[in-house]
Design an enzyme around this catalytic site. Structure first.
Site, mmCIF file in Angstrom:
data_model
loop_
_atom_site.group_PDB
_atom_site.id
_atom_site.type_symbol
_atom_site.label_atom_id
_atom_site.label_comp_id
_atom_site.label_asym_id
_atom_site.label_seq_id
_atom_site.Cartn_x
_atom_site.Cartn_y
_atom_site.Cartn_z
ATOM 1 N N GLU A 1 -33.362 91.210 -49.897
ATOM 2 C CA GLU A 1 -33.679 89.785 -49.756
ATOM 3 C C GLU A 1 -34.894 89.442 -50.615
ATOM 4 O O GLU A 1 -35.956 90.043 -50.486
ATOM 5 C CB GLU A 1 -33.953 89.414 -48.294
ATOM 6 C CG GLU A 1 -34.266 87.921 -48.168
ATOM 7 C CD GLU A 1 -34.117 87.359 -46.759
ATOM 8 O OE1 GLU A 1 -33.368 87.947 -45.960
ATOM 9 O OE2 GLU A 1 -34.767 86.341 -46.481
ATOM 10 N N ASP B 1 -37.801 78.441 -53.674
ATOM 11 C CA ASP B 1 -38.563 77.254 -54.086
ATOM 12 C C ASP B 1 -37.681 76.397 -54.996
ATOM 13 O O ASP B 1 -37.194 76.891 -56.019
ATOM 14 C CB ASP B 1 -39.819 77.691 -54.838
ATOM 15 C CG ASP B 1 -40.700 78.579 -53.966
ATOM 16 O OD1 ASP B 1 -41.262 78.064 -52.992
ATOM 17 O OD2 ASP B 1 -40.792 79.791 -54.243
ATOM 18 N N LYS C 1 -39.223 68.961 -59.730
ATOM 19 C CA LYS C 1 -39.550 68.174 -60.942
ATOM 20 C C LYS C 1 -38.854 68.768 -62.162
ATOM 21 O O LYS C 1 -38.845 69.980 -62.339
ATOM 22 C CB LYS C 1 -41.062 68.190 -61.189
ATOM 23 C CG LYS C 1 -41.841 67.401 -60.180
ATOM 24 C CD LYS C 1 -43.312 67.395 -60.555
ATOM 25 C CE LYS C 1 -44.110 66.746 -59.443
ATOM 26 N NZ LYS C 1 -45.523 67.080 -59.505
ATOM 27 N N THR D 1 -33.545 79.936 -41.050
ATOM 28 C CA THR D 1 -34.861 80.389 -41.517
ATOM 29 C C THR D 1 -35.903 79.284 -41.295
ATOM 30 O O THR D 1 -35.564 78.143 -41.016
ATOM 31 C CB THR D 1 -34.840 80.754 -43.020
ATOM 32 O OG1 THR D 1 -34.803 79.548 -43.781
ATOM 33 C CG2 THR D 1 -33.640 81.629 -43.388
ATOM 34 N N LYS D 2 -37.158 79.671 -41.498
ATOM 35 C CA LYS D 2 -38.257 78.716 -41.320
ATOM 36 C C LYS D 2 -38.095 77.509 -42.252
ATOM 37 O O LYS D 2 -38.233 76.364 -41.846
ATOM 38 C CB LYS D 2 -39.577 79.444 -41.621
ATOM 39 C CG LYS D 2 -40.784 78.583 -41.438
ATOM 40 C CD LYS D 2 -42.064 79.354 -41.656
ATOM 41 C CE LYS D 2 -43.226 78.381 -41.701
ATOM 42 N NZ LYS D 2 -44.454 78.989 -42.162
HETATM 43 C C1 LIG Z 1 -39.462 78.196 -49.954
HETATM 44 S S1 LIG Z 1 -39.896 79.813 -49.443
HETATM 45 C C2 LIG Z 1 -38.525 80.314 -48.408
HETATM 46 C C3 LIG Z 1 -38.894 81.428 -47.485
HETATM 47 C C4 LIG Z 1 -37.775 81.931 -46.558
HETATM 48 N N1 LIG Z 1 -36.661 82.507 -47.308
HETATM 49 C C5 LIG Z 1 -37.282 80.854 -45.644
HETATM 50 O O1 LIG Z 1 -36.133 80.397 -45.833
HETATM 51 O O2 LIG Z 1 -38.032 80.454 -44.742
HETATM 52 C C6 LIG Z 1 -39.598 80.756 -50.911
HETATM 53 C C7 LIG Z 1 -40.332 82.088 -50.922
HETATM 54 O O3 LIG Z 1 -39.945 82.851 -52.060
HETATM 55 C C8 LIG Z 1 -41.070 83.568 -52.534
HETATM 56 N N2 LIG Z 1 -40.798 83.900 -53.944
HETATM 57 C C9 LIG Z 1 -40.533 83.036 -54.942
HETATM 58 N N3 LIG Z 1 -40.311 83.686 -56.085
HETATM 59 C C10 LIG Z 1 -40.427 85.008 -55.808
HETATM 60 C C11 LIG Z 1 -40.313 86.182 -56.597
HETATM 61 N N4 LIG Z 1 -40.023 86.124 -57.894
HETATM 62 N N5 LIG Z 1 -40.512 87.374 -55.992
HETATM 63 C C12 LIG Z 1 -40.802 87.447 -54.658
HETATM 64 N N6 LIG Z 1 -40.919 86.360 -53.856
HETATM 65 C C13 LIG Z 1 -40.739 85.157 -54.432
HETATM 66 C C14 LIG Z 1 -42.239 82.635 -52.298
HETATM 67 O O4 LIG Z 1 -43.461 83.346 -52.204
HETATM 68 C C15 LIG Z 1 -41.855 81.972 -50.983
HETATM 69 O O5 LIG Z 1 -42.409 82.634 -49.878
#
Ligand SMILES: C[S@@+](CC[C@H](N)C(=O)[O-])C[C@H]1O[C@@H](n2cnc3c(N)ncnc32)[C@H](O)[C@@H]1O
Length: 231
Positions: free
Chosen positions: A61, A136, A140, A209-210
């Site tokens: 994941e 993420d 934009k 998920t959160k």
């Molecule tokens: C919007 S959050 C979603 C978190 C979780 N999956 C949820 O649904 O609650 C996206 C997460 O992906 C992580 N993330 C983004 N790009 C990443 C990368 N290249 N390697 C590891 N983590 C990454 C960010 O730090 C962030 O915590």
């Protein structure tokens, strides 16, 4: 100085490290539990049988956030091995805490950029399922290049999925869902088992998920996408 302004920036990253405060128990878990459950880029290419002490289907994941859904899945599927990858340290701390509390033996974690983990540590054709839940969305236009799902990522991942393995994405941001669908439909070596252009219903094995809850509070929908490596 923002990333865009940095004259010598070489890579476009899919994340900005959030400054989120670490609770004392998350900090302690990072200190005390990482040795047992943590994996590092410096380890290089992993021998997964040695890492887990057994052979089992591997679920990876990317961006597990605070990790609660990953812990729930690992608990529900003890017959599978799980590797979580996240750059947000408080999330890694929380996951380590919960893994130790639940006494799980089938979870390992990287606190690193997932692109580098794929590049340096995960063997070819080793992954049965790659999970990317609510990445993420970078809404934009000038930031679209930061979205992790891109043709080059699809191709990089293809080498790490076994044939028949699944890339499972979910998002609450419709334009990103459409982008994922477009990129993955065009990506060589994959097929959508539900039919071209079709989204999947949220599978029972994927906990809410959160960030899904956050999106739902904002009135967003949810889109799950599944793509199978076929060659
Ligand atoms: C919007 S959050 C979603 C978190 C979780 N999956 C949820 O649904 O609650 C996206 C997460 O992906 C992580 N993330 C983004 N790009 C990443 C990368 N290249 N390697 C590891 N983590 C990454 C960010 O730090 C962030 O915590």
């Amino acid at each position: 100085m923002s990333d865009e302004q940095q004259p010598y920036m070489r890579e476009v990253r899919s994340f900005v490290k959030r400054s989120g405060r670490m609770t004392p128990s998350q900090a302690k878990a990072l200190e005390t539990q990482f040795a047992q459950y943590g994996l590092k880029l410096e380890q290089g290419l992993l021998d997964l049988t040695a890492v887990f002490g057994r052979e089992a289907p591997l679920v990876v994941e990317i961006g597990f956030g605070m990790g609660d859904s990953l812990v729930a899945m690992a608990q529900a599927m003890p017959e599978k091995n799980f590797i979580g990858i996240e750059v947000h340290e408080p999330g890694v701390g929380r996951l380590l805490n919960n893994v130790a509390l639940a006494g799980l033996t089938n979870v390992r974690v990287f606190c690193a950029d997932a692109i580098k983990v794929l590049e340096q540590c995960l063997p070819a054709a080793s992954i049965d399922t790659l999970q990317l839940f609510f990445p993420d969305p970078w809404p934009k236009k000038k930031h679209h290049k930061r979205r992790i799902v891109q043709p080059a990522f699809a191709e990089q991942l293809r080498g790490h999925l076994r044939v028949g393995g699944i890339f499972h994405m979910a998002t609450d941001w419709q334009p990103y869902a459409e982008h994922m669908m477009e990129v993955m439909t065009a990506a060589p070596g994959y097929r959508n088992p539900l039919g071209e252009g079709q989204y999947a219903p949220q599978p029972e094995h994927r906990p809410v998920t959160k960030f899904q809850r956050r999106g739902e509070k904002l009135g967003h929908g949810v889109w799950d996408l599944m793509f199978e490596r076929i060659s």
